[in-house]
Design an enzyme around this catalytic site. Structure first.
Site, short mmCIF file in Angstrom:
data_model
loop_
_atom_site.label_atom_id
_atom_site.label_comp_id
_atom_site.label_asym_id
_atom_site.label_seq_id
_atom_site.Cartn_x
_atom_site.Cartn_y
_atom_site.Cartn_z
N HIS A 22 -9.71 -0.07 -6.11
CA HIS A 22 -10.21 -1.39 -6.49
C HIS A 22 -10.78 -2.15 -5.29
O HIS A 22 -10.50 -1.83 -4.13
CB HIS A 22 -9.09 -2.22 -7.13
CG HIS A 22 -7.93 -2.45 -6.19
ND1 HIS A 22 -7.96 -3.41 -5.20
CD2 HIS A 22 -6.74 -1.84 -6.09
CE1 HIS A 22 -6.82 -3.37 -4.53
NE2 HIS A 22 -6.06 -2.42 -5.05
N HIS A 73 -5.45 2.65 -7.12
CA HIS A 73 -4.98 1.85 -5.98
C HIS A 73 -4.89 2.69 -4.72
O HIS A 73 -4.80 3.92 -4.77
CB HIS A 73 -3.62 1.24 -6.31
CG HIS A 73 -3.63 0.35 -7.50
ND1 HIS A 73 -3.79 -1.02 -7.41
CD2 HIS A 73 -3.53 0.63 -8.82
CE1 HIS A 73 -3.78 -1.55 -8.63
NE2 HIS A 73 -3.62 -0.56 -9.51
#
Length: 204
Positions: A8, A149
């Site tokens: 992200h 992540h």
């Protein structure tokens, strides 16, 4: 299936140096710019679908990609960040000072070094590769994007690069909005490229 695994964009927690784990944090303005730059970098791929961690920072990035690449998003819990237990919510500098053994375990590729009340490497690896293999059955001839992540992606690359217990997981790190490419055929996963970030060079 071709899988493009994405970290992200920059979040408020990243900006503040906080170990976020399962805690929530919004994208910063820079994180949004990174997301648009990533969408431009991936524009030549024909993306069948986007899968994203339920965290807001991952969904924010996935939303930009979905809009720019004209795709749809499905949330998948298996793409969420590692649970860092006692260290979650602490700044990295504080964690290193107050809990040096736990902080070292966080960076270690030794699955026997557990983070107190956190998630082990084996579980992170299991859920990520379970997701990859299931999506391969659904999208056998497609390209999909998976928004996850930083630490989760470190664990995935670490696993594919041999899973040495002597490794410092940071060597497999991904910048915000960098990506890796994997080709999946049956049970065989080929790591094509990882940590690609050239599209982010001019992002401030």
């Amino acid at each position: 299936m071709r899988a493009i695994l994405v970290r992200h964009g920059e979040s408020e927690g990243n900006q503040q140096g906080i170990i976020q784990g399962r805690l929530e944090s919004q994208l910063t303005a820079r994180g949004l710019r990174q997301s648009f730059a990533l969408a431009t970098a991936l524009a030549d791929f024909s993306v069948a679908h986007i899968y994203a961690s339920p965290a807001r920072r991952a969904l924010g990035t996935a939303s930009v990609l979905a809009r720019e690449l004209r795709s749809l998003i499905t949330v998948d819990e298996r793409l969420q960040e590692r649970d860092f237990g006692l260290l979650q919510g602490m700044k990295a500098t504080e964690a290193q000072k107050q809990h040096p053994e736990l902080f070292d375990a966080l960076l270690s590729g030794d699955p026997q070094r557990a983070i107190s009340s956190g998630e082990g490497l084996d579980n992170v690896s299991h859920r990520l590769f379970s997701c990859l293999k299931e999506l391969n059955k659904r999208h056998h001839n497609d390209t999909v994007i998976m928004v996850s992540h930083g630490h989760a992606l470190e664990v995935a690359i670490w696993q594919l690069k041999g899973a040495l217990i002597t490794d410092d997981l940071r060597k497999y790190g991904h910048q915000n909005c960098s990506y890796s490419i994997m080709n999946i055929e049956s049970d065989c996963i080929e790591l094509v490229k990882w940590g690609i970030a050239t599209h982010l060079q001019n992002i401030r």
